[in-house]
Write a protein that holds these residues in place. Structure first.
Motif, PDB file in Angstrom:
ATOM      1  N   TRP A 140      -3.936  -2.711   3.200  1.00 29.59           N
ATOM      2  CA  TRP A 140      -3.090  -3.118   2.068  1.00 29.59           C
ATOM      3  C   TRP A 140      -3.995  -3.457   0.901  1.00 29.59           C
ATOM      4  CZ3 TRP A 140      -3.045  -7.582  -0.868  1.00 29.59           C
ATOM      5  CH2 TRP A 140      -1.956  -7.721  -1.745  1.00 29.59           C
ATOM      6  N   ASP A 141      -3.602  -3.057  -0.304  1.00 28.35           N
ATOM      7  CA  ASP A 141      -4.364  -3.486  -1.464  1.00 28.35           C
ATOM      8  C   ASP A 141      -3.465  -4.118  -2.508  1.00 28.35           C
ATOM      9  OD1 ASP A 141      -3.490  -1.516  -3.428  1.00 28.35           O
ATOM     10  OD2 ASP A 141      -4.833  -0.071  -2.489  1.00 28.35           O
ATOM     11  N   ALA A 142      -4.093  -4.925  -3.356  1.00 26.74           N
ATOM     12  CA  ALA A 142      -3.372  -5.713  -4.362  1.00 26.74           C
ATOM     13  C   ALA A 142      -3.037  -4.926  -5.618  1.00 26.74           C
ATOM     14  CB  ALA A 142      -4.202  -6.938  -4.738  1.00 26.74           C
ATOM     15  N   CYS A 143      -3.648  -3.780  -5.814  1.00 27.73           N
ATOM     16  CA  CYS A 143      -3.400  -3.007  -7.026  1.00 27.73           C
ATOM     17  C   CYS A 143      -1.925  -2.613  -7.097  1.00 27.73           C
ATOM     18  CB  CYS A 143      -4.292  -1.780  -7.063  1.00 27.73           C
ATOM     19  SG  CYS A 143      -6.040  -2.215  -7.208  1.00 27.73           S
ATOM     20  N   TYR A 144      -1.295  -3.018  -8.169  1.00 25.78           N
ATOM     21  CA  TYR A 144       0.134  -2.780  -8.409  1.00 25.78           C
ATOM     22  C   TYR A 144       1.020  -3.524  -7.414  1.00 25.78           C
ATOM     23  CZ  TYR A 144      -2.039   0.804 -11.214  1.00 25.78           C
ATOM     24  OH  TYR A 144      -2.851   1.462 -12.102  1.00 25.78           O
ATOM     25  N   GLY A 145       0.471  -4.549  -6.783  1.00 27.68           N
ATOM     26  CA  GLY A 145       1.227  -5.346  -5.822  1.00 27.68           C
ATOM     27  C   GLY A 145       1.999  -6.474  -6.499  1.00 27.68           C
ATOM     28  N   THR A 146       2.787  -7.186  -5.695  1.00 27.26           N
ATOM     29  CA  THR A 146       3.567  -8.319  -6.202  1.00 27.26           C
ATOM     30  C   THR A 146       3.372  -9.532  -5.296  1.00 27.26           C
ATOM     31  OG1 THR A 146       5.527  -7.639  -4.960  1.00 27.26           O
ATOM     32  CG2 THR A 146       5.374  -6.875  -7.245  1.00 27.26           C
ATOM     33  N   TRP A 147       3.567 -10.713  -5.896  1.00 25.56           N
ATOM     34  CA  TRP A 147       3.567 -11.961  -5.139  1.00 25.56           C
ATOM     35  C   TRP A 147       4.911 -12.097  -4.449  1.00 25.56           C
ATOM     36  CZ3 TRP A 147      -1.079 -13.676  -4.670  1.00 25.56           C
ATOM     37  CH2 TRP A 147      -2.002 -13.536  -5.696  1.00 25.56           C
ATOM     38  N   ASP A 148       5.039 -13.041  -3.543  1.00 26.92           N
ATOM     39  CA  ASP A 148       6.308 -13.253  -2.839  1.00 26.92           C
ATOM     40  C   ASP A 148       7.452 -13.574  -3.791  1.00 26.92           C
ATOM     41  OD1 ASP A 148       5.332 -12.708  -0.306  1.00 26.92           O
ATOM     42  OD2 ASP A 148       5.001 -14.819   0.216  1.00 26.92           O
ATOM     43  N   GLU A 180      -1.456  -9.758 -11.234  1.00 19.98           N
ATOM     44  CA  GLU A 180      -2.062  -9.312 -12.486  1.00 19.98           C
ATOM     45  C   GLU A 180      -3.525  -8.940 -12.316  1.00 19.98           C
ATOM     46  OE1 GLU A 180      -0.603  -8.796 -15.390  1.00 19.98           O
ATOM     47  OE2 GLU A 180       1.345  -9.451 -14.640  1.00 19.98           O
ATOM     48  N   PRO A 181      -3.908  -7.812 -12.908  1.00 21.75           N
ATOM     49  CA  PRO A 181      -5.313  -7.433 -12.875  1.00 21.75           C
ATOM     50  C   PRO A 181      -6.131  -8.291 -13.839  1.00 21.75           C
ATOM     51  CG  PRO A 181      -4.052  -5.820 -14.095  1.00 21.75           C
ATOM     52  CD  PRO A 181      -3.068  -6.810 -13.522  1.00 21.75           C
ATOM     53  N   VAL A 182      -7.402  -8.415 -13.550  1.00 20.89           N
ATOM     54  CA  VAL A 182      -8.351  -9.068 -14.442  1.00 20.89           C
ATOM     55  C   VAL A 182      -9.228  -7.944 -14.961  1.00 20.89           C
ATOM     56  CG1 VAL A 182     -10.230 -10.736 -14.613  1.00 20.89           C
ATOM     57  CG2 VAL A 182      -8.310 -11.177 -13.072  1.00 20.89           C
ATOM     58  N   GLY A 183      -8.985  -7.493 -16.152  1.00 21.07           N
ATOM     59  CA  GLY A 183      -9.741  -6.369 -16.716  1.00 21.07           C
ATOM     60  C   GLY A 183      -9.000  -5.064 -16.498  1.00 21.07           C
ATOM     61  N   SER A 184      -9.024  -4.553 -15.280  1.00 21.35           N
ATOM     62  CA  SER A 184      -8.317  -3.312 -14.962  1.00 21.35           C
ATOM     63  C   SER A 184      -7.678  -3.471 -13.584  1.00 21.35           C
ATOM     64  CB  SER A 184      -9.282  -2.129 -14.955  1.00 21.35           C
ATOM     65  OG  SER A 184     -10.137  -2.220 -13.844  1.00 21.35           O
ATOM     66  N   ALA A 185      -6.859  -2.519 -13.207  1.00 24.35           N
ATOM     67  CA  ALA A 185      -6.174  -2.609 -11.911  1.00 24.35           C
ATOM     68  C   ALA A 185      -7.161  -2.730 -10.757  1.00 24.35           C
ATOM     69  CB  ALA A 185      -5.265  -1.409 -11.702  1.00 24.35           C
ATOM     70  N   VAL A 186      -8.340  -2.119 -10.899  1.00 28.49           N
ATOM     71  CA  VAL A 186      -9.313  -2.190  -9.815  1.00 28.49           C
ATOM     72  C   VAL A 186     -10.060  -3.519  -9.801  1.00 28.49           C
ATOM     73  CG1 VAL A 186      -9.608   0.303  -9.618  1.00 28.49           C
ATOM     74  CG2 VAL A 186     -11.116  -0.999 -11.131  1.00 28.49           C
TER      75      VAL A 186
END
Length: 119
Positions: A42-50, A56-62
């Motif tokens: 699982w990765d956080a890129c384009y993910g959501t919190w509960d 939110e990205p810091v700088g860019s999605a990566v």
């Protein structure tokens, strides 16, 4: 079928926005993992919190940064910096390996975006 559904609803780990397992959280169930390139990642890129808000990205999605995480009983996880489930990065390097519930709340000091589990 009911047992399979119950297993897929078990929380593997919870990731947090802040250090010390604070601020917004996302409980990652087994069913959250097989959606992308890896059956156990699982990765956080384009993910959501509960709460439904975007991670939110810091700088860019990566460069999305999660502040900490906690593994739930019965699981073992590895972490990595790049998002490795929605994107293709040829070099996949784990940062932390074999983290379990016994490790408690784990703070990270790198661009933590990816988590994979072993049951």
């Amino acid at each position: 079928p009911a047992r399979i559904r119950e297993a897929r609803d078990k929380v593997v780990a919870t990731v947090y926005e802040g250090p010390g397992c604070t601020l917004r959280a996302r409980g990652l169930k087994e069913s959250d993992f097989p959606a992308g390139r890896h059956a156990n990642g699982w990765d956080a890129c384009y993910g959501t919190w509960d709460d439904g808000s975007a991670i939110e990205p810091v700088g860019s999605a990566v460069d999305t940064r999660l502040g900490s995480f906690r593994v739930h009983s019965g699981y073992e996880v590895n972490t990595s910096s790049p998002c490795h489930d929605d994107f293709f990065y040829p070099a996949h390097t784990n940062r932390l390996t074999r983290v379990t519930a016994a490790d408690g709340c784990v703070d990270v000091d790198y661009a933590f975006n990816y988590l994979e589990y072993n049951s």
